[in-house]
Design a protein around this motif. Structure first.
Motif, PDB file in Angstrom:
ATOM      1  N   ARG A 201       0.832  -1.204   0.000  1.00 21.59           N
ATOM      2  CA  ARG A 201       0.000   0.000   0.000  1.00 21.59           C
ATOM      3  C   ARG A 201       0.868   1.256   0.000  1.00 21.59           C
ATOM      4  N   ARG A 202       1.954   1.248   0.748  1.00 18.73           N
ATOM      5  CA  ARG A 202       2.842   2.413   0.769  1.00 18.73           C
ATOM      6  C   ARG A 202       3.510   2.619  -0.597  1.00 18.73           C
ATOM      7  N   SER A 203       3.861   1.530  -1.267  1.00 19.02           N
ATOM      8  CA  SER A 203       4.425   1.656  -2.614  1.00 19.02           C
ATOM      9  C   SER A 203       3.373   2.171  -3.596  1.00 19.02           C
TER      10      SER A 203
ATOM     11  N   ALA B 222       0.942   4.099  -2.860  1.00 23.22           N
ATOM     12  CA  ALA B 222       0.752   5.519  -2.564  1.00 23.22           C
ATOM     13  C   ALA B 222       1.783   6.374  -3.292  1.00 23.22           C
ATOM     14  N   ARG B 223       3.017   5.881  -3.378  1.00 23.53           N
ATOM     15  CA  ARG B 223       4.051   6.619  -4.109  1.00 23.53           C
ATOM     16  C   ARG B 223       3.784   6.576  -5.618  1.00 23.53           C
TER      17      ARG B 223
END
Length: 474
Positions: free
Chosen positions: A86-88, A90-91
């Motif tokens: 999810r963090r990837s 987001a980027r």
């Protein structure tokens, strides 16, 4: 940068390839585009570890490579690392150059948030996908997914905002002269008692937490905050200053007309009656505090009850009741007990339109005669199924009657011979422009007009207002 990428990709390929003791692996140089294609191919052939190595090399060359971030997020999803994925994603969303890339990244981030047991965050990402939805079919799918998340998520948040220019922001009288039962007195009203024009701003927020749910019951804990603020127009300020000089009073400030309400509620809803009627009931307990003009008016504790029946496929009936005790009031006029009963019938017509009729009765009992009253309100509403142009339309007509058996008023103050009686009539037209949304929020426009008649001129008023607000599509 190209040399850095080549070296990084060489290391990635060397790490992924089997090592032969006798034959050295030849060095390979790839361009950025070839690296992305190889990462996508490895992902599609079930090699997420290699995809991670390749995207790591790509990101060393370009930290804002949105496609590398997206492939990395997809690989982490395959490796059961939804948080990192999810963090990837987001980027990838942040660096995507167009709506198509942002839509794809936001969709992936929403799915990974669900896998990570973060339904609230998934709802946020779904609203971001709504910003970049390519067509109406995608918007409908987003709305359906959001409804599923709402059922899954134990938390629920609602927000409503409104700006309302009005010719009577303080519910003031039409005239400065006091007239009681048709007879003028020598009294004149000050600047706080006559109608003043300006703008009313409203912010209504609620947060709820589902404590328990089964197939037949639901228990929730919720909090609500309601803020209303008033800004007088320049003409109203000039009028108020003149009236203040004539009456020997001070000029009112905007803050004197603001109101605030806070409430915490516990509600238990459950199925009731035979299944074919789809009946339900609910009991609630609330604790709240009300402020007006910056000062606390009173605390309250309130009990509510509701019973609903599905009389037919297109007709529903709801009965409700409430009992409220006001505590720690600022003065006798804010103290009291309030009892209420209500009924609502809703009917869906063959063309899809909806019509509803509601009746509400309220009895307020107080030690102060000016706040002891009985009120009856009748509302007829109609909602059109088909939009007119870009707007969905609903209308309402409200008739109200309030009776004060005793009332003290006048200059000098005295009991009115027959108490006080108010009759009000209001109509509104509401427009919802769902096609002009942002992140699933669309503008609303409401036109409201009406008047209140009374045997005391202080409470005779007219209102014409136009409200601009926001509302969620799903």
């Amino acid at each position: 940068m190209r040399h850095t990428l080549a070296a990084a990709l060489t290391l990635a390929l060397l790490a992924a390839a089997p090592v032969a003791a006798a034959e050295p692996t030849p060095e390979q140089h790839l361009s950025l585009e070839q690296g992305r294609l190889l990462a996508a191919h490895s992902l599609g052939t079930g090699k997420p570890e290699l995809t991670l190595d390749l995207t790591r090399a790509l990101l060393r060359a370009d930290r804002q490579d949105h496609l590398a971030w997206y492939l990395r997020a997809a690989a982490q999803a395959q490796l059961k690392s939804p948080g990192a994925g999810r963090r990837s994603a987001a980027r990838a969303y942040r660096f995507a150059p167009d709506s198509a890339g942002k839509f794809r990244a936001a969709q992936l981030a929403a799915r990974l948030a669900v896998q990570d047991a973060r339904p609230t965050l998934a709802q946020v990402w779904l609203r971001r996908t709504a910003v970049h939805a390519p067509d109406e079919i995608s918007e409908k799918r987003i709305a359906a997914d959001y409804k599923v998340l709402r059922r899954i998520n134990p938390w629920s948040f609602q927000l409503r905002g409104e700006l309302k220019p009005s010719n009577n922001v303080n519910n003031g009288a039409d005239s400065t002269l006091e007239v009681i039962d048709g007879v003028p007195t020598l009294g004149r009203f000050g600047p706080r008692s006559v109608a003043l024009e300006g703008t009313v701003g409203v912010l209504d927020m609620s947060l709820s937490r589902r404590l328990h749910q089964s197939r037949t019951s639901l228990t929730t804990l919720s909090a609500r905050g309601y803020l209303q603020r008033v800004a007088l127009s320049s003409d109203a300020k000039a009028k108020a200053a003149t009236l203040a000089q004539q009456s020997g009073t001070t000029v009112p400030r905007n803050s004197e007309f603001g109101s605030t309400y806070g409430e915490i509620s516990l509600t238990h809803a459950f199925a009731a009656g035979p299944p074919e009627r789809q009946g339900s009931a609910a009991l609630g307990l609330s604790f709240g505090t009300a402020w007006y003009g910056g000062d606390k008016s009173y605390d309250l504790v309130k009990l509510t009850a509701r019973r609903s029946w599905q009389l037919s496929a297109r007709t529903g009936l709801t009965l409700d009741g409430m009992a409220e005790q006001r505590l720690d009031a600022r003065g006798p006029s804010q103290d009291g007990e309030v009892f209420g009963l209500g009924a609502r019938v809703n009917r869906k017509l063959l063309n899809g339109d909806q019509i509803n009729l509601s009746v509400a009765l309220r009895d307020t009992r107080s030690d102060h005669v000016n706040t002891s009253n009985r009120t009856a309100t009748l509302r007829l509403g109609y909602q059109f199924a088909k939009p007119l142009g870009p707007a969905k339309i609903s209308t309402g007509l409200i008739l109200g009657q309030t009776d004060y058996p005793q009332f003290i008023a006048g200059f000098p103050a005295r009991y009115l011979p027959d108490g006080r009686e108010d009759t009000s009539l209001y109509a509104d037209v509401n427009l919802f422009f769902e096609e002009y949304d942002y992140a699933g929020f669309a503008p609303t426009l409401r036109l409201r007009a009406g008047k209140k008649d009374s045997n005391h001129s202080r409470f005779q008023s007219r209102e014409l207002s136009l409200s601009l607000g926001i509302q969620s599509k799903f």
